[in-house]
Write a protein that holds these residues in place. Structure first.
Motif, PDB file in Angstrom:
ATOM      1  N   LEU A 129      40.510 -14.323 -30.798  1.00  0.00           N
ATOM      2  CA  LEU A 129      40.934 -13.095 -30.116  1.00  0.00           C
ATOM      3  C   LEU A 129      39.755 -12.396 -29.472  1.00  0.00           C
ATOM      4  N   LYS A 130      38.632 -12.348 -30.198  1.00  0.00           N
ATOM      5  CA  LYS A 130      37.438 -11.665 -29.682  1.00  0.00           C
ATOM      6  C   LYS A 130      36.881 -12.398 -28.465  1.00  0.00           C
ATOM      7  N   LEU A 131      36.921 -13.742 -28.497  1.00  0.00           N
ATOM      8  CA  LEU A 131      36.392 -14.507 -27.359  1.00  0.00           C
ATOM      9  C   LEU A 131      37.294 -14.362 -26.144  1.00  0.00           C
ATOM     10  N   ALA A 132      38.633 -14.266 -26.369  1.00  0.00           N
ATOM     11  CA  ALA A 132      39.556 -14.143 -25.244  1.00  0.00           C
ATOM     12  C   ALA A 132      39.557 -12.734 -24.670  1.00  0.00           C
ATOM     13  N   ARG A 133      39.435 -11.716 -25.553  1.00  0.00           N
ATOM     14  CA  ARG A 133      39.476 -10.317 -25.109  1.00  0.00           C
ATOM     15  C   ARG A 133      38.246  -9.587 -25.649  1.00  0.00           C
ATOM     16  N   GLU A 175      36.683  -7.062 -24.819  1.00  0.00           N
ATOM     17  CA  GLU A 175      36.640  -5.599 -24.753  1.00  0.00           C
ATOM     18  C   GLU A 175      37.337  -4.961 -25.950  1.00  0.00           C
ATOM     19  N   LYS A 176      38.133  -5.735 -26.705  1.00  0.00           N
ATOM     20  CA  LYS A 176      38.843  -5.197 -27.872  1.00  0.00           C
ATOM     21  C   LYS A 176      37.909  -5.134 -29.072  1.00  0.00           C
ATOM     22  N   GLN A 177      38.051  -4.092 -29.884  1.00  0.00           N
ATOM     23  CA  GLN A 177      37.362  -4.031 -31.174  1.00  0.00           C
ATOM     24  C   GLN A 177      38.276  -4.710 -32.179  1.00  0.00           C
ATOM     25  N   VAL A 178      37.795  -5.718 -32.879  1.00  0.00           N
ATOM     26  CA  VAL A 178      38.656  -6.471 -33.789  1.00  0.00           C
ATOM     27  C   VAL A 178      38.322  -6.093 -35.230  1.00  0.00           C
ATOM     28  N   LEU A 179      39.360  -5.683 -35.956  1.00  0.00           N
ATOM     29  CA  LEU A 179      39.217  -5.264 -37.349  1.00  0.00           C
ATOM     30  C   LEU A 179      40.028  -6.253 -38.195  1.00  0.00           C
ATOM     31  N   VAL A 180      39.365  -6.916 -39.141  1.00  0.00           N
ATOM     32  CA  VAL A 180      40.025  -7.944 -39.955  1.00  0.00           C
ATOM     33  C   VAL A 180      40.193  -7.415 -41.374  1.00  0.00           C
ATOM     34  N   PHE A 181      41.415  -7.490 -41.900  1.00  0.00           N
ATOM     35  CA  PHE A 181      41.669  -7.124 -43.293  1.00  0.00           C
ATOM     36  C   PHE A 181      41.925  -8.406 -44.062  1.00  0.00           C
ATOM     37  N   THR A 182      41.231  -8.578 -45.158  1.00  0.00           N
ATOM     38  CA  THR A 182      41.401  -9.807 -45.911  1.00  0.00           C
ATOM     39  C   THR A 182      41.135  -9.517 -47.385  1.00  0.00           C
ATOM     40  N   ALA A 224      31.592 -17.557 -39.227  1.00  0.00           N
ATOM     41  CA  ALA A 224      31.604 -16.287 -38.478  1.00  0.00           C
ATOM     42  C   ALA A 224      30.307 -15.526 -38.723  1.00  0.00           C
ATOM     43  N   CYS A 225      29.784 -15.554 -39.963  1.00  0.00           N
ATOM     44  CA  CYS A 225      28.506 -14.903 -40.279  1.00  0.00           C
ATOM     45  C   CYS A 225      27.367 -15.558 -39.514  1.00  0.00           C
ATOM     46  N   LYS A 226      27.360 -16.878 -39.515  1.00  0.00           N
ATOM     47  CA  LYS A 226      26.290 -17.640 -38.871  1.00  0.00           C
ATOM     48  C   LYS A 226      26.232 -17.335 -37.377  1.00  0.00           C
ATOM     49  N   ARG A 227      27.435 -17.148 -36.748  1.00  0.00           N
ATOM     50  CA  ARG A 227      27.474 -16.872 -35.311  1.00  0.00           C
ATOM     51  C   ARG A 227      27.121 -15.433 -34.995  1.00  0.00           C
ATOM     52  N   ASN A 228      27.230 -14.540 -35.970  1.00  0.00           N
ATOM     53  CA  ASN A 228      27.018 -13.100 -35.758  1.00  0.00           C
ATOM     54  C   ASN A 228      27.917 -12.579 -34.636  1.00  0.00           C
ATOM     55  N   ILE A 229      29.193 -12.958 -34.672  1.00  0.00           N
ATOM     56  CA  ILE A 229      30.162 -12.520 -33.660  1.00  0.00           C
ATOM     57  C   ILE A 229      30.618 -11.105 -33.996  1.00  0.00           C
ATOM     58  N   ASP A 230      30.941 -10.303 -32.985  1.00  0.00           N
ATOM     59  CA  ASP A 230      31.206  -8.872 -33.152  1.00  0.00           C
ATOM     60  C   ASP A 230      32.588  -8.629 -33.770  1.00  0.00           C
ATOM     61  N   LEU A 231      32.703  -8.786 -35.083  1.00  0.00           N
ATOM     62  CA  LEU A 231      33.942  -8.497 -35.811  1.00  0.00           C
ATOM     63  C   LEU A 231      33.616  -7.507 -36.920  1.00  0.00           C
ATOM     64  N   THR A 232      34.632  -6.793 -37.388  1.00  0.00           N
ATOM     65  CA  THR A 232      34.483  -5.937 -38.560  1.00  0.00           C
ATOM     66  C   THR A 232      35.448  -6.451 -39.615  1.00  0.00           C
ATOM     67  N   GLN A 285      19.470  -8.503 -34.234  1.00  0.00           N
ATOM     68  CA  GLN A 285      19.934  -9.874 -34.045  1.00  0.00           C
ATOM     69  C   GLN A 285      20.839  -9.965 -32.803  1.00  0.00           C
ATOM     70  N   PRO A 286      20.706 -11.017 -31.986  1.00  0.00           N
ATOM     71  CA  PRO A 286      21.580 -11.147 -30.809  1.00  0.00           C
ATOM     72  C   PRO A 286      23.012 -11.489 -31.208  1.00  0.00           C
ATOM     73  N   GLU A 287      23.970 -10.977 -30.437  1.00  0.00           N
ATOM     74  CA  GLU A 287      25.381 -11.173 -30.746  1.00  0.00           C
ATOM     75  C   GLU A 287      25.882 -12.446 -30.059  1.00  0.00           C
ATOM     76  N   TYR A 288      26.909 -13.075 -30.609  1.00  0.00           N
ATOM     77  CA  TYR A 288      27.370 -14.399 -30.155  1.00  0.00           C
ATOM     78  C   TYR A 288      27.837 -14.384 -28.702  1.00  0.00           C
ATOM     79  N   ILE A 289      28.664 -13.393 -28.303  1.00  0.00           N
ATOM     80  CA  ILE A 289      29.222 -13.387 -26.945  1.00  0.00           C
ATOM     81  C   ILE A 289      28.111 -13.119 -25.925  1.00  0.00           C
TER      82      ILE A 289
END
Lengths: 263, 66
Positions: free
Chosen positions: A79-83, A85-92, A108-116, A251-255
């Motif tokens: 979802l983050k890669l496709a959109r 501009e969206k802030q993605v919040l994951v509940f788990t 996901a940690c290794k990539r440092n992708i912008d998720l919460t 740290q640089p972000e994945y996108i």
């Protein structure tokens, strides 16, 4: 009904399926308060997997995706890669995130992708009836460890720190204001943010871990048996470590890295 | 402070009774839709408006207004 929750919940889906005294409602309030304070109602998307805690966003009147067991982070990365501009919040939950979704968490940690990621840790598989989860403490008697659990538990926050997550915090449900501030900081932070919430489950872990079914007693236990971590402090033993454990903006972000590579 | 508790939302877990720093709530004889006893704000005028009960109510049943 509470005015803030009234504005954000799907009122036709109420009451929630949470047991009386469940910590998930407290995490839900903290997330709603953070979203409301930041004013990003139309820019946020919530993703969740399977489990009690993954029902938290299903009651929110926002963009929500309820996905397969353990794959919340995989769907969220897509979802983050496709959109972007969206802030993605994951509940788990702890079983969803550390057991079946452990592989996706590490990558996901290794990539440092912008998720919460908000991981609600109740130390047990609560929805299926109280089986041992990867975060169950040693020596605890559950349905699948009748002689006492003889494995060491996984510490989710320390795991993601060594895998390269850049914002890591841990709170309990007895720290609702700090939890809200951490969710805000995690959404603002550009990079992988991981917030672990130690939560009570009065029905399952209340019986097998704490020996009491009273949610208020368990929350008092959290408050008394936790300390707020600061760098260089003498850490007390056998207490829950709370606080912001890592915050690294360099740290640089994945996108960003991907766009720089394919420009 | 004006405290209102929604009978349709409250599940009677008792967190608000134990967490309130001013002991504003007490267990009442009013029953909610699940049949358990609901909290009642007996000392409403002593409320300091910290809104901890609002934050810690898992079902969003409590609303505190000035």
């Amino acid at each position: 009904m509470n005015r803030l929750k009234e504005r954000y919940l799907r009122l036709d889906a109420l009451p929630t399926l949470f047991c009386p005294g469940c910590g998930n409602g407290i995490v839900q309030y903290a997330a709603i308060a953070a979203i409301d304070k930041m004013g990003i109602r139309n820019d946020i998307a919530c993703v969740s997997g399977i489990g009690c805690s993954s029902w938290i966003p299903c009651y929110l009147n926002l963009d929500v995706m309820h996905t397969t067991h353990g794959r919340a982070l995989a769907f969220a990365q897509g979802l983050k890669l496709a959109r972007p501009e969206k802030q993605v919040l994951v509940f788990t939950g702890d079983g969803d995130c550390l057991a079946i979704g452990g592989n996706h968490l590490l990558h996901a940690c290794k990539r440092n992708i912008d998720l919460t990621v908000v991981m609600v840790n109740n130390h047990i598989y609560a929805m299926t009836g109280g089986q041992k989860s990867p975060a169950t403490p040693k020596g605890v008697i559950t349905k699948t460890s009748p002689g006492g659990n003889y494995e060491e538990p996984i510490d989710g926050a320390q795991l993601v720190i060594c895998m390269g997550a850049t914002y890591v915090a841990r709170w309990t449900t007895a720290h609702p204001v700090q939890l809200q501030k951490s969710i805000e900081a995690g959404i603002k932070h550009k990079g992988f943010s991981f917030i672990e919430v130690i939560s009570q489950c009065p029905t399952q872990s209340g019986v097998s871990i704490y020996g009491v079914k009273d949610p208020a007693y368990i929350m008092k236990f959290f408050k008394e048996n936790s300390y707020i971590y600061k760098e260089g402090m003498d850490e007390p033993k056998n207490k829950i470590q709370c606080g912001v454990l890592k915050h690294d903006n360099d740290q640089p972000e994945y996108i960003d890295r991907m766009e720089a590579r394919f420009k | 402070m004006k405290i209102s508790i929604d009978t349709a939302c409250c599940k009677g877990c008792g967190i608000c009774i134990n967490i309130c720093p001013k002991q504003v709530y007490a267990r009442s004889k009013i029953r909610n839709r699940y049949g358990t006893a609901m909290p009642e704000p007996i000392k409403e005028n002593e409320c300091i408006g910290c809104k901890l009960c609002e934050r810690l109510c898992p079902d969003g049943a409590i609303n505190v207004e000035e």
